[in-house]
Write a protein that holds these residues in place. Structure first.
Motif, mmCIF file in Angstrom:
data_model
loop_
_atom_site.group_PDB
_atom_site.id
_atom_site.type_symbol
_atom_site.label_atom_id
_atom_site.label_comp_id
_atom_site.label_asym_id
_atom_site.label_seq_id
_atom_site.Cartn_x
_atom_site.Cartn_y
_atom_site.Cartn_z
ATOM 1 N N THR A 137 1.003 -1.318 -0.059
ATOM 2 C CA THR A 137 0.120 0.224 0.019
ATOM 3 C C THR A 137 0.621 1.181 0.077
ATOM 4 O O THR A 137 0.368 2.483 0.631
ATOM 5 N N LEU A 138 2.023 1.181 -0.650
ATOM 6 C CA LEU A 138 2.854 2.384 -0.818
ATOM 7 C C LEU A 138 2.762 2.907 -2.382
ATOM 8 O O LEU A 138 2.635 2.017 -3.125
ATOM 9 N N ASN A 139 2.698 4.108 -2.316
ATOM 10 C CA ASN A 139 2.600 4.973 -3.853
ATOM 11 C C ASN A 139 3.838 5.343 -4.371
ATOM 12 O O ASN A 139 4.742 5.273 -3.494
ATOM 13 N N GLU A 140 4.033 5.476 -5.585
ATOM 14 C CA GLU A 140 5.461 6.041 -6.045
ATOM 15 C C GLU A 140 5.943 7.107 -5.293
ATOM 16 O O GLU A 140 7.324 6.987 -5.281
ATOM 17 N N THR A 141 5.351 8.049 -4.928
ATOM 18 C CA THR A 141 6.031 9.308 -4.119
ATOM 19 C C THR A 141 6.371 8.655 -2.765
ATOM 20 O O THR A 141 7.500 9.258 -2.319
ATOM 21 N N GLU A 142 5.787 7.846 -2.102
ATOM 22 C CA GLU A 142 6.296 7.397 -0.915
ATOM 23 C C GLU A 142 7.155 6.577 -1.098
ATOM 24 O O GLU A 142 8.398 6.727 -0.180
ATOM 25 N N LEU A 143 7.381 5.666 -2.156
ATOM 26 C CA LEU A 143 8.547 4.880 -2.303
ATOM 27 C C LEU A 143 9.701 5.759 -2.489
ATOM 28 O O LEU A 143 10.785 5.387 -2.036
ATOM 29 N N VAL A 144 9.728 6.720 -3.312
ATOM 30 C CA VAL A 144 10.758 7.637 -3.715
ATOM 31 C C VAL A 144 11.479 8.293 -2.573
ATOM 32 O O VAL A 144 12.661 8.488 -2.375
ATOM 33 N N ILE A 160 3.892 13.293 4.057
ATOM 34 C CA ILE A 160 4.282 11.930 3.951
ATOM 35 C C ILE A 160 5.132 11.408 4.961
ATOM 36 O O ILE A 160 5.002 10.342 5.261
ATOM 37 N N LEU A 161 6.144 12.055 5.550
ATOM 38 C CA LEU A 161 6.997 11.515 6.508
ATOM 39 C C LEU A 161 5.920 11.123 7.623
ATOM 40 O O LEU A 161 6.276 10.080 8.325
ATOM 41 N N ARG A 162 5.168 11.955 8.025
ATOM 42 C CA ARG A 162 4.153 11.741 9.222
ATOM 43 C C ARG A 162 3.680 10.508 9.105
ATOM 44 O O ARG A 162 3.308 9.518 9.862
ATOM 45 N N ARG A 163 2.803 10.391 7.558
ATOM 46 C CA ARG A 163 2.088 9.115 7.203
ATOM 47 C C ARG A 163 2.924 7.823 7.413
ATOM 48 O O ARG A 163 2.541 6.787 7.663
ATOM 49 N N SER A 182 15.297 5.266 10.400
ATOM 50 C CA SER A 182 15.663 3.926 10.185
ATOM 51 C C SER A 182 14.560 3.291 9.386
ATOM 52 O O SER A 182 13.375 3.712 9.604
ATOM 53 N N ILE A 183 14.755 2.703 8.302
ATOM 54 C CA ILE A 183 13.837 2.040 7.322
ATOM 55 C C ILE A 183 14.099 0.495 7.646
ATOM 56 O O ILE A 183 13.341 -0.293 6.792
ATOM 57 N N LYS A 184 14.386 0.268 8.726
ATOM 58 C CA LYS A 184 14.362 -1.328 9.109
ATOM 59 C C LYS A 184 12.716 -1.687 9.159
ATOM 60 O O LYS A 184 12.394 -2.921 8.601
ATOM 61 N N PRO A 185 11.781 -0.822 9.556
ATOM 62 C CA PRO A 185 10.210 -1.532 9.539
ATOM 63 C C PRO A 185 10.071 -1.752 8.022
ATOM 64 O O PRO A 185 9.088 -2.530 7.945
ATOM 65 N N LEU A 186 10.450 -1.013 7.073
ATOM 66 C CA LEU A 186 10.248 -1.134 5.697
ATOM 67 C C LEU A 186 10.649 -2.539 5.324
ATOM 68 O O LEU A 186 9.802 -3.531 4.624
ATOM 69 N N TRP A 187 11.990 -2.910 5.577
ATOM 70 C CA TRP A 187 12.388 -4.397 5.346
ATOM 71 C C TRP A 187 11.409 -5.319 5.954
ATOM 72 O O TRP A 187 11.231 -6.250 5.262
ATOM 73 N N LEU A 199 5.682 7.239 9.235
ATOM 74 C CA LEU A 199 5.838 6.848 10.407
ATOM 75 C C LEU A 199 4.630 6.357 11.313
ATOM 76 O O LEU A 199 4.894 5.252 11.881
ATOM 77 N N GLN A 200 3.690 6.920 11.162
ATOM 78 C CA GLN A 200 2.292 6.217 11.716
ATOM 79 C C GLN A 200 1.975 4.951 11.150
ATOM 80 O O GLN A 200 1.572 4.255 11.726
ATOM 81 N N ARG A 201 2.270 4.609 9.766
ATOM 82 C CA ARG A 201 1.909 3.595 9.173
ATOM 83 C C ARG A 201 2.987 2.208 9.395
ATOM 84 O O ARG A 201 2.860 1.255 8.996
ATOM 85 N N GLY A 202 4.054 2.714 9.991
ATOM 86 C CA GLY A 202 5.051 1.615 10.376
ATOM 87 C C GLY A 202 6.019 1.289 9.249
ATOM 88 O O GLY A 202 6.458 0.229 9.217
ATOM 89 N N PHE A 203 6.184 2.086 8.225
ATOM 90 C CA PHE A 203 7.118 1.934 7.227
ATOM 91 C C PHE A 203 8.497 2.896 7.544
ATOM 92 O O PHE A 203 9.615 2.436 6.869
ATOM 93 N N LEU A 204 8.515 3.667 8.558
ATOM 94 C CA LEU A 204 9.696 4.283 8.808
ATOM 95 C C LEU A 204 9.765 4.631 10.318
ATOM 96 O O LEU A 204 8.705 4.773 10.986
ATOM 97 N N GLU A 205 10.765 4.757 11.219
ATOM 98 C CA GLU A 205 10.695 5.191 12.530
ATOM 99 C C GLU A 205 12.088 6.050 12.679
ATOM 100 O O GLU A 205 13.197 6.097 12.034
ATOM 101 N N ILE A 206 11.888 6.493 13.906
ATOM 102 C CA ILE A 206 13.239 7.660 14.341
ATOM 103 C C ILE A 206 13.629 7.101 15.574
ATOM 104 O O ILE A 206 12.616 6.646 16.397
ATOM 105 N N ILE A 207 14.960 6.564 15.652
ATOM 106 C CA ILE A 207 15.575 6.218 16.721
ATOM 107 C C ILE A 207 16.688 6.941 17.383
ATOM 108 O O ILE A 207 17.222 7.668 16.625
ATOM 109 N N ASP A 208 16.848 6.612 18.344
ATOM 110 C CA ASP A 208 17.938 7.506 19.279
ATOM 111 C C ASP A 208 19.233 6.725 19.113
ATOM 112 O O ASP A 208 19.491 5.659 19.147
#
Length: 233
Positions: free
Chosen positions: A28-35, A70-73, A97-102, A75-84
């Motif tokens: 459920t990613l679109n092209e803009t989110e993917l890029v 898009i960044l907020r979405r 971190s894009i570990k959630p994407l993988w 993060l909310q949908r679990g494709f991206l996270e911010i870690i310390d």
């Protein structure tokens, strides 16, 4: 020109799983989110761990405000996270971190593999079902009969194993026709029968019930209700 090529080479390369391009829509990613995710990955590869929306949008055809949304979405949908993270000097900083994407991609791959196996198994069972019917009827099935088989599976959601059981019941009863098989399946579905074992148990209970009614003083059996002569294999 040589300096331009050198600068281009120094930009480096990133490795992107080809699976991401084949499965991003299923994620459920679109092209803009993917890029945008790929641009974050590029920054991470270069050691810039928290690119700003201005830096990210500057590489794309979206505004800074759109990039923020898009960044907020993501993060909310679990494709991206911010870690310390902490530097060697003990200084704390934030990092994308894009570990959630993988992780989501791996899950999607496993689901696709399971679906593929199930689809292959289903097609094999369906072909075997057609073969069983043609063997019992001793001829190729007519278009109408093929359509009936398809409807039992696709519309009525009968398992091929149950349809085979109904076919065997029709053979044992000496009533080898699609109308009789359809009636058997209708009765089984009405009684919540979904397995061969349930069909056997239902037949046994039905026969016992009829034996109890065999007393001449009681009402005779109504032939409009089919009597299923379920026999053991």
């Amino acid at each position: 020109m040589k300096s331009n090529v050198l600068a281009w080479l120094e930009e480096g390369n990133i490795t992107i799983p080809s699976l991401l391009f084949s499965e991003y829509r299923n994620l459920t990613l679109n092209e803009t989110e993917l890029v945008l995710l790929l641009n974050i990955l590029t920054f991470l590869e270069k050691g810039k761990y928290f690119p700003t929306p201005e830096e990210l949008s500057g590489r794309m055809t979206i505004s800074t405000a759109e990039c923020n949304d898009i960044l907020r979405r993501l993060l909310q949908r679990g494709f991206l996270e911010i870690i310390d993270q902490y530097s060697n000097d003990g200084i704390r900083f934030e990092k994308y971190s894009i570990k959630p994407l993988w992780e989501r991609l791996i899950e999607q791959f496993l689901v696709s593999q399971r679906n593929q196996v199930q689809e292959t198994t289903k097609k094999t069972e369906e072909m075997d079902l057609y073969t069983c019917f043609e063997k019992e009827f001793g001829r190729p099935l007519s278009p109408f009969e093929c359509e009936s088989l398809a409807m039992w599976m696709d519309d009525d959601h009968h398992d091929p194993v149950i349809i085979k059981a109904a076919l065997r019941e029709a053979v044992m009863s000496g009533k080898l026709n699609f109308r009789y098989i359809d009636r058997i399946l209708f009765e089984w579905k009405k009684n919540g029968i979904k397995t061969v074992e349930q069909a056997k148990n239902h037949g046994q209970k039905f026969r016992q019930k009829q034996l109890q009614k065999s007393n001449p003083k009681e009402q005779t059996y109504n032939p409009s209700v089919p009597f299923y002569n379920w026999l053991e294999n």
